[in-house]
Design a protein around this motif. Structure first.
Motif, PDB file in Angstrom:
ATOM      1  N   LEU A   1       0.826  -1.218   0.000  1.00 30.88           N
ATOM      2  CA  LEU A   1       0.000   0.000   0.000  1.00 30.88           C
ATOM      3  C   LEU A   1       0.854   1.260   0.000  1.00 30.88           C
ATOM      4  CD1 LEU A   1      -2.832  -0.864   2.571  1.00 30.88           C
ATOM      5  CD2 LEU A   1      -2.973  -0.857   0.083  1.00 30.88           C
ATOM      6  N   PHE A   2       1.860   1.280   0.861  1.00 34.32           N
ATOM      7  CA  PHE A   2       2.613   2.527   1.066  1.00 34.32           C
ATOM      8  C   PHE A   2       3.778   2.689   0.087  1.00 34.32           C
ATOM      9  CE2 PHE A   2       0.803   4.645   4.751  1.00 34.32           C
ATOM     10  CZ  PHE A   2      -0.044   3.665   5.249  1.00 34.32           C
ATOM     11  N   ASP A   3       4.193   1.593  -0.568  1.00 31.91           N
ATOM     12  CA  ASP A   3       5.357   1.760  -1.442  1.00 31.91           C
ATOM     13  C   ASP A   3       5.160   1.241  -2.860  1.00 31.91           C
ATOM     14  OD1 ASP A   3       8.016   2.773  -1.663  1.00 31.91           O
ATOM     15  OD2 ASP A   3       8.715   0.700  -1.812  1.00 31.91           O
ATOM     16  N   GLU A   4       4.041   0.544  -3.141  1.00 38.37           N
ATOM     17  CA  GLU A   4       3.943  -0.108  -4.457  1.00 38.37           C
ATOM     18  C   GLU A   4       2.626   0.119  -5.189  1.00 38.37           C
ATOM     19  OE1 GLU A   4       6.333  -4.122  -5.049  1.00 38.37           O
ATOM     20  OE2 GLU A   4       4.758  -4.307  -3.551  1.00 38.37           O
ATOM     21  N   GLN A   5       1.530   0.323  -4.467  1.00 43.29           N
ATOM     22  CA  GLN A   5       0.240   0.294  -5.164  1.00 43.29           C
ATOM     23  C   GLN A   5       0.204   1.360  -6.259  1.00 43.29           C
ATOM     24  OE1 GLN A   5      -3.400   1.764  -3.448  1.00 43.29           O
ATOM     25  NE2 GLN A   5      -2.372   2.614  -1.669  1.00 43.29           N
ATOM     26  N   PRO A   6      -0.401   0.991  -7.413  1.00 41.25           N
ATOM     27  CA  PRO A   6      -0.420   1.923  -8.534  1.00 41.25           C
ATOM     28  C   PRO A   6      -1.588   2.913  -8.442  1.00 41.25           C
ATOM     29  CG  PRO A   6      -1.392  -0.160  -9.188  1.00 41.25           C
ATOM     30  CD  PRO A   6      -0.980  -0.328  -7.753  1.00 41.25           C
ATOM     31  N   ALA A   7      -1.500   3.984  -9.224  1.00 38.31           N
ATOM     32  CA  ALA A   7      -2.604   4.958  -9.317  1.00 38.31           C
ATOM     33  C   ALA A   7      -3.798   4.306 -10.009  1.00 38.31           C
ATOM     34  CB  ALA A   7      -2.140   6.174 -10.108  1.00 38.31           C
ATOM     35  N   VAL A   8      -4.985   4.809  -9.677  1.00 34.09           N
ATOM     36  CA  VAL A   8      -6.230   4.236 -10.189  1.00 34.09           C
ATOM     37  C   VAL A   8      -7.079   5.361 -10.790  1.00 34.09           C
ATOM     38  CG1 VAL A   8      -8.404   3.260  -9.348  1.00 34.09           C
ATOM     39  CG2 VAL A   8      -6.244   2.266  -8.609  1.00 34.09           C
ATOM     40  N   SER A   9      -7.733   5.061 -11.905  1.00 36.76           N
ATOM     41  CA  SER A   9      -8.561   6.080 -12.577  1.00 36.76           C
ATOM     42  C   SER A   9     -10.044   5.900 -12.245  1.00 36.76           C
ATOM     43  CB  SER A   9      -8.375   5.945 -14.090  1.00 36.76           C
ATOM     44  OG  SER A   9      -9.424   6.599 -14.762  1.00 36.76           O
ATOM     45  N   ASN A  10     -10.752   7.031 -12.093  1.00 35.17           N
ATOM     46  CA  ASN A  10     -12.204   6.983 -11.840  1.00 35.17           C
ATOM     47  C   ASN A  10     -13.008   7.345 -13.079  1.00 35.17           C
ATOM     48  OD1 ASN A  10     -11.971   9.739 -12.132  1.00 35.17           O
ATOM     49  ND2 ASN A  10     -12.336  10.245  -9.982  1.00 35.17           N
ATOM     50  N   SER A  11     -12.381   7.339 -14.247  1.00 37.89           N
ATOM     51  CA  SER A  11     -13.078   7.895 -15.419  1.00 37.89           C
ATOM     52  C   SER A  11     -14.295   7.062 -15.831  1.00 37.89           C
ATOM     53  CB  SER A  11     -12.116   8.107 -16.591  1.00 37.89           C
ATOM     54  OG  SER A  11     -11.559   6.884 -16.940  1.00 37.89           O
ATOM     55  N   ARG A  12     -14.235   5.732 -15.655  1.00 37.11           N
ATOM     56  CA  ARG A  12     -15.406   4.932 -16.052  1.00 37.11           C
ATOM     57  C   ARG A  12     -16.623   5.299 -15.195  1.00 37.11           C
ATOM     58  NH1 ARG A  12     -15.370  -1.612 -16.080  1.00 37.11           N
ATOM     59  NH2 ARG A  12     -14.045  -1.329 -17.907  1.00 37.11           N
ATOM     60  N   ALA A  13     -16.422   5.453 -13.889  1.00 39.49           N
ATOM     61  CA  ALA A  13     -17.557   5.786 -13.004  1.00 39.49           C
ATOM     62  C   ALA A  13     -18.149   7.140 -13.390  1.00 39.49           C
ATOM     63  CB  ALA A  13     -17.112   5.797 -11.548  1.00 39.49           C
ATOM     64  N   LYS A  14     -17.280   8.073 -13.777  1.00 43.87           N
ATOM     65  CA  LYS A  14     -17.786   9.391 -14.175  1.00 43.87           C
ATOM     66  C   LYS A  14     -18.595   9.295 -15.470  1.00 43.87           C
ATOM     67  CE  LYS A  14     -14.624  12.588 -12.028  1.00 43.87           C
ATOM     68  NZ  LYS A  14     -13.527  13.519 -12.246  1.00 43.87           N
TER      69      LYS A  14
END
Ligand SMILES: NC(=O)c1ccc[n+]([C@@H]2O[C@H](COP(=O)([O-])OP(=O)(O)OC[C@H]3O[C@@H](n4cnc5c(N)ncnc54)[C@H](OP(=O)(O)O)[C@@H]3O)[C@@H](O)[C@H]2O)c1
Length: 310
Positions: A276-289
């Motif tokens: 969580l603190f050193d590896e997790q990637p960014a996530v997009s919310n564009s589909r929900a929008k």
């Protein structure tokens, strides 16, 4: 609409139930305790006492509510930093995801419900550069602790989406903040950071997608009517741990977190926390929008944190 909510007394459950009631829905909430039932009634919903691990009892409770929609917000994580309690919380929540999710879908199908909406997480994607969308793989091939968690998420999602009788919507929520969460003035992570007991592992490259619980609730309302499928529900401002940790420490009047080598952090806090603190990637919310027409009322975690902590 008649709506059955399992997990309607928790951090997202209560703001969600209040919104559902305010929108004119007839809401029934499953809870294990009289306190939960009282809180539910105070929010204007009906309560039914029961335990989600009692499969026949859960199916019966769903049937009695005759819901159009079933909402699954079941988790049972630990609110303490005790490693043993954290491990037990992960195990309980894993079992809820694997077993109770299936029972809820079966109960919904038997009761003639049209749809199940279930809580998942946006922080179980395989690490690496770039931003993740919903079709990207979960970290099912990660180290044991992470692949176990991702596996239970995978089972929850497959149960929710795999029925030929009931439509499924999976909401992969980001990291909750706001009342009742780990990130509120008496919340676990905020308290630890304020006391300098939450170090930053390595370069703190894990990218958090934060989500105010009120926005989690509004996305869930949108998911009751929107197209079925899987959605990332996070704010508009993905942020690495190395940025939000010192920012929140400052809001709390504390010194910035001290740094710990990742290997040592992993040893103390476990592989999943290190991810969580050193590896997790960014996530997009564009589909929900695009598909749900959802817009977060708190699109930037900085302003959101200030509204909670300043
Ligand atoms: N995306 C995220 O960031 C995320 C997701 C989940 C949790 N969290 C955090 O984790 C912390 C701990 O939360 P928590 O997991 O205890 O969740 P919580 O938000 O307190 O709610 C858990 C819900 O699940 C219900 N529940 C749990 N086990 C049950 C069972 N066996 N049968 C029936 N209902 C059951 C509880 O109902 P009763 O207790 O009324 O029976 C409650 O409504 C919170 O700070 C929360 O913010 C974060």
């Amino acid at each position: 609409m008649r709506i059955f909510v399992a997990g309607g007394t928790g951090a997202i459950g209560r703001p969600l139930v209040r919104r559902l009631v305010a929108a004119g829905h007839d809401v029934t909430v499953l809870t294990r305790s009289e306190d939960g039932a009282r809180a539910t009634r105070a929010d204007g919903a009906s309560a039914v006492l029961g335990d989600a691990f009692d499969a026949p009892g859960l199916r019966q409770a769903v049937a009695a509510a005759r819901p159009d929609v079933v909402v699954n917000q079941l988790t049972n994580l630990s609110q303490t930093s005790n490693p043993r309690a954290i491990k037990q919380g992960f195990e309980r929540t894993g079992r809820l995801r694997e077993q109770a999710s299936r029972t809820l879908v079966e109960g919904a199908a038997q009761a003639g419900a049209r749809r199940v909406v279930a809580q998942s997480i946006a922080f179980a994607y395989r690490p690496g550069p770039g931003t993740r969308g919903e079709d990207d793989p979960l970290y099912l091939d990660g180290p044991a602790q992470i692949s176990g968690l991702a596996g239970s998420i995978d089972q929850l999602e497959k149960a929710t989406l795999g029925s030929d009788k009931v439509e499924g919507v999976v909401l992969r929520y980001g990291a909750f903040y706001g009342p009742g969460t780990y990130y509120c003035p008496d919340g676990l992570f905020a308290t630890m950071l304020g006391k300098r007991r939450l170090p930053q592992p390595g370069r703190g490259r894990g990218v958090f997608g934060f989500l105010h619980v009120d926005d989690a609730a509004s996305a869930t309302l949108a998911a009751i009517d929107g197209p079925p499928g899987t959605y990332n529900i996070v704010d508009d401002a993905p942020v690495p741990a190395s940025e939000w940790m010192p920012y929140l420490a400052r809001l709390l009047g504390a010194k910035p977190p001290y740094h710990l080598p990742v290997g040592l952090f992993r040893l103390v806090a476990g592989a999943y926390s290190a991810y969580l603190f050193d590896e997790q990637p960014a996530v997009s919310n564009s589909r929900a929008k695009e598909r749900l027409g959802w817009q977060p009322a708190h699109p930037q975690w900085r302003a959101g944190f200030e509204s909670i902590f300043a």
